[in-house]
Design a protein around this motif. Structure first.
Motif, PDB file in Angstrom:
ATOM      1  N   UNK A 138       0.848  -1.188   0.000  1.00 57.84           N
ATOM      2  CA  UNK A 138       0.000   0.000   0.000  1.00 57.84           C
ATOM      3  C   UNK A 138       0.889   1.245   0.000  1.00 57.84           C
ATOM      4  N   UNK A 139       0.601   2.142  -0.916  1.00 58.69           N
ATOM      5  CA  UNK A 139       1.366   3.377  -1.030  1.00 58.69           C
ATOM      6  C   UNK A 139       0.812   4.433  -0.081  1.00 58.69           C
ATOM      7  N   UNK A 140       1.695   5.119   0.633  1.00 60.32           N
ATOM      8  CA  UNK A 140       1.287   6.107   1.635  1.00 60.32           C
ATOM      9  C   UNK A 140       1.884   7.459   1.267  1.00 60.32           C
ATOM     10  N   UNK A 141       1.013   8.469   1.159  1.00 57.58           N
ATOM     11  CA  UNK A 141       1.490   9.832   0.927  1.00 57.58           C
ATOM     12  C   UNK A 141       0.969  10.817   1.965  1.00 57.58           C
ATOM     13  N   UNK A 142      -0.164  10.527   2.596  1.00 60.54           N
ATOM     14  CA  UNK A 142      -0.781  11.483   3.524  1.00 60.54           C
ATOM     15  C   UNK A 142      -0.076  11.463   4.876  1.00 60.54           C
ATOM     16  N   UNK A 143      -0.034  12.624   5.506  1.00 55.92           N
ATOM     17  CA  UNK A 143       0.553  12.730   6.839  1.00 55.92           C
ATOM     18  C   UNK A 143      -0.080  13.901   7.567  1.00 55.92           C
ATOM     19  N   UNK A 144       0.018  13.863   8.889  1.00 62.39           N
ATOM     20  CA  UNK A 144      -0.426  14.971   9.725  1.00 62.39           C
ATOM     21  C   UNK A 144       0.772  15.452  10.527  1.00 62.39           C
ATOM     22  N   UNK A 145       0.534  16.314  11.489  1.00 60.99           N
ATOM     23  CA  UNK A 145       1.626  16.845  12.292  1.00 60.99           C
ATOM     24  C   UNK A 145       2.315  15.741  13.085  1.00 60.99           C
ATOM     25  N   UNK A 146       3.484  16.064  13.620  1.00 60.71           N
ATOM     26  CA  UNK A 146       4.248  15.169  14.500  1.00 60.71           C
ATOM     27  C   UNK A 146       4.778  13.940  13.792  1.00 60.71           C
ATOM     28  N   UNK A 147       4.967  14.003  12.485  1.00 57.37           N
ATOM     29  CA  UNK A 147       5.588  12.906  11.766  1.00 57.37           C
ATOM     30  C   UNK A 147       4.741  11.668  11.612  1.00 57.37           C
ATOM     31  N   UNK A 148       3.424  11.797  11.648  1.00 58.05           N
ATOM     32  CA  UNK A 148       2.527  10.640  11.561  1.00 58.05           C
ATOM     33  C   UNK A 148       1.985  10.514  10.138  1.00 58.05           C
ATOM     34  N   UNK A 149       2.286   9.402   9.485  1.00 63.17           N
ATOM     35  CA  UNK A 149       1.718   9.105   8.170  1.00 63.17           C
ATOM     36  C   UNK A 149       0.419   8.336   8.347  1.00 63.17           C
ATOM     37  N   UNK A 150      -0.533   8.585   7.453  1.00 62.92           N
ATOM     38  CA  UNK A 150      -1.858   7.977   7.560  1.00 62.92           C
ATOM     39  C   UNK A 150      -2.205   7.189   6.298  1.00 62.92           C
ATOM     40  N   UNK A 151      -2.902   6.081   6.493  1.00 65.82           N
ATOM     41  CA  UNK A 151      -3.460   5.320   5.378  1.00 65.82           C
ATOM     42  C   UNK A 151      -4.813   4.770   5.818  1.00 65.82           C
ATOM     43  N   UNK A 152      -5.817   4.840   4.924  1.00 64.67           N
ATOM     44  CA  UNK A 152      -5.831   5.449   3.592  1.00 64.67           C
ATOM     45  C   UNK A 152      -6.141   6.939   3.679  1.00 64.67           C
ATOM     46  N   UNK A 153      -6.043   7.632   2.532  1.00 63.37           N
ATOM     47  CA  UNK A 153      -6.387   9.053   2.520  1.00 63.37           C
ATOM     48  C   UNK A 153      -7.797   9.287   1.988  1.00 63.37           C
ATOM     49  N   UNK A 154      -8.506   8.187   1.714  1.00 64.35           N
ATOM     50  CA  UNK A 154      -9.917   8.218   1.333  1.00 64.35           C
ATOM     51  C   UNK A 154     -10.491   6.842   1.675  1.00 64.35           C
ATOM     52  N   UNK A 155     -11.796   6.735   1.747  1.00 66.66           N
ATOM     53  CA  UNK A 155     -12.414   5.443   2.066  1.00 66.66           C
ATOM     54  C   UNK A 155     -11.960   4.404   1.041  1.00 66.66           C
ATOM     55  N   UNK A 157     -12.688   0.584   0.349  1.00 62.93           N
ATOM     56  CA  UNK A 157     -13.285  -0.743   0.504  1.00 62.93           C
ATOM     57  C   UNK A 157     -12.358  -1.814  -0.066  1.00 62.93           C
ATOM     58  N   UNK A 158     -11.646  -1.482  -1.123  1.00 64.87           N
ATOM     59  CA  UNK A 158     -10.703  -2.430  -1.735  1.00 64.87           C
ATOM     60  C   UNK A 158      -9.581  -2.771  -0.751  1.00 64.87           C
ATOM     61  N   UNK A 159      -9.062  -1.752  -0.057  1.00 63.27           N
ATOM     62  CA  UNK A 159      -8.028  -2.012   0.928  1.00 63.27           C
ATOM     63  C   UNK A 159      -8.512  -2.910   2.049  1.00 63.27           C
ATOM     64  N   UNK A 160      -9.748  -2.717   2.478  1.00 66.30           N
ATOM     65  CA  UNK A 160     -10.318  -3.565   3.524  1.00 66.30           C
ATOM     66  C   UNK A 160     -10.447  -5.006   3.041  1.00 66.30           C
ATOM     67  N   UNK A 161     -10.878  -5.196   1.794  1.00 66.35           N
ATOM     68  CA  UNK A 161     -10.969  -6.553   1.242  1.00 66.35           C
ATOM     69  C   UNK A 161      -9.597  -7.216   1.194  1.00 66.35           C
ATOM     70  N   UNK A 162      -8.581  -6.460   0.832  1.00 66.85           N
ATOM     71  CA  UNK A 162      -7.236  -7.035   0.782  1.00 66.85           C
ATOM     72  C   UNK A 162      -6.811  -7.550   2.162  1.00 66.85           C
TER      73      UNK A 162
END
Length: 244
Positions: A138-155, A157-162
């Motif tokens: 899974x490719x990750x590009x989104x992040x918030x403050x304090x060096x925290x990367x987030x996944x996913x950046x949108x809902x 369903x495909x990721x959940x199935x995986x």
């Protein structure tokens, strides 16, 4: 992963229709390029951002230029090309940068599981003592403050199935792993984006609890190369409950 040709700098005018972006080049010309990222690109698509493009020599392509990098405030560079992630992770696997998945001499990409009508990114086989390992990237590009990367950046369903497929593979006696490919060098950990997709967050926690191995690798990013060199922790704090 080294870029085959020097990247072309410019300034982002807008991203639209998910797959397109308009960029102002240094000579003042405005070009439309392919945006190889179907997500929301949270925090990575602000007009006025510096961006870098690659050029394809394929005459059949409608858009010869592809958006590769964006510079965020603070001068952090982010690779936004999701299609690069599998190659980068394969390179990391071949170089033993995920020790838990080392010593598999055979790496097969895009392995089809007909029963589930799906494909898993990699199948590792031939280990002397471990069962075959299925690996999803899974490719990750989104992040918030304090060096925290987030996944996913949108809902997703495909990721959940995986994640559910990976759990089933573990139940059948295989190894199964998820690898977060973080194409940015300003983060120190990866977390599920519970506020964006709580179902994915629940599925990730269930997968970990049921034997799915989860890893994250952070990239060193510049205009010549993107390379996964840093191990990052995957942190799954208890999600905050919405007020009633």
């Amino acid at each position: 992963m080294r870029f085959a040709q020097p990247l072309i700098p410019g300034v982002l005018e807008r991203r639209y229709k998910r797959f397109l972006a308009d960029v102002r080049l240094e000579d003042g010309s405005l070009v439309t390029c392919h945006c190889p990222n179907t997500g929301s690109m949270l925090g990575c698509q602000e007009p006025g951002s510096r961006v870098w493009l690659s050029r394809s020599d394929n005459p059949k392509r409608k858009y010869a230029l592809t958006w590769e990098l964006v510079e965020l405030p603070g001068r952090a560079l982010v690779g936004i090309h999701t299609g690069r992630a599998n190659g980068m992770v394969r390179e990391a696997l071949e170089q033993g940068r995920i020790p838990e998945l080392a010593d598999y001499p055979v790496i097969r990409p895009e392995v089809r599981i007909a029963e589930w009508r799906t494909r898993i990114d990699f199948l590792l086989s031939g280990h002397g003592s471990e069962p075959d390992a299925y690996v999803e990237v899974k490719n990750v590009t989104a992040a918030v403050d304090d060096g925290i990367a987030l996944f996913p950046d949108a809902v997703s369903a495909r990721g959940t199935r995986h994640l559910q497929h990976l759990q089933r593979l573990v139940a059948e006696g295989c190894r199964a792993a998820l690898v977060f490919c973080v194409q940015r060098d300003d983060v120190t950990e990866v977390r599920p984006a519970d506020a964006i997709d709580p179902a994915y967050g629940r599925a990730l926690r269930d997968a970990i609890a049921n034997g799915v191995e989860v890893h994250a690798l952070g990239a060193e990013v510049n205009e010549q190369v993107i390379e996964l060199r840093r191990r990052l922790p995957v942190v799954c704090p208890t999600p905050e409950l919405s007020p009633t």
